[in-house]
Design a protein around this motif. Structure first.
Motif: not given
Length: 126
Positions: A98-109, A114-122, A33-35
């Motif tokens: 990110x439907x990444x196939x590894x439990x130890x990966x967190x990618x920045x790109x 694969x899936x995105x939320x709608x966004x929230x303004x800060x 999961x990413x932000x």
């Protein structure tokens, strides 16, 4: 999986804010999961990411030491705790899976996600 981000708002510089991303339609335990964030006139940029269990996390240099990305797979949520906020943190914040196939990966790109939320303004005022 559907993602719903919430928790944005207006805060003074130096303050804190906690964003939340609730997932539905699938369990997020198999996703990294990413932000990300996007300010007007700029490209979407990476903020933070967490691996399947949250045991591995990675952060943009600009937020390191100020933001954390706790996730709760039982509740199917991932948060973004933002402390010591600065005016340059002002942006629309998006959560992504990110439907990444590894439990130890967190990618920045963003392209890896694969899936995105709608966004929230800060908005951080000086």
């Amino acid at each position: 999986v559907q993602l719903q981000a919430s928790g944005g708002g207006l805060v003074q510089a130096g303050g804190s804010l906690r964003l939340s991303c609730a997932a539905s339609g699938d369990k997020i335990s198999g996703y990294a999961m990413g932000w990300f964030r996007q300010a007007p006139g700029t490209e979407r940029e990476f903020v933070a990411a967490a691996s399947w269990s949250g045991s591995y996390t990675t952060y943009a240099v600009s937020v390191q030491g100020r933001f954390t990305i706790p996730r709760d797979n039982a509740k199917n949520t991932v948060d973004l705790q933002m402390n010591s906020l600065k005016p340059e943190d002002t942006a629309v914040y998006y959560c992504a899976a990110d439907l990444v196939g590894s439990p130890i990966v967190a990618r920045p790109a963003p392209a890896e996600y694969d899936y995105w939320g709608q966004g929230t303004q800060v908005t951080v005022s000086s």
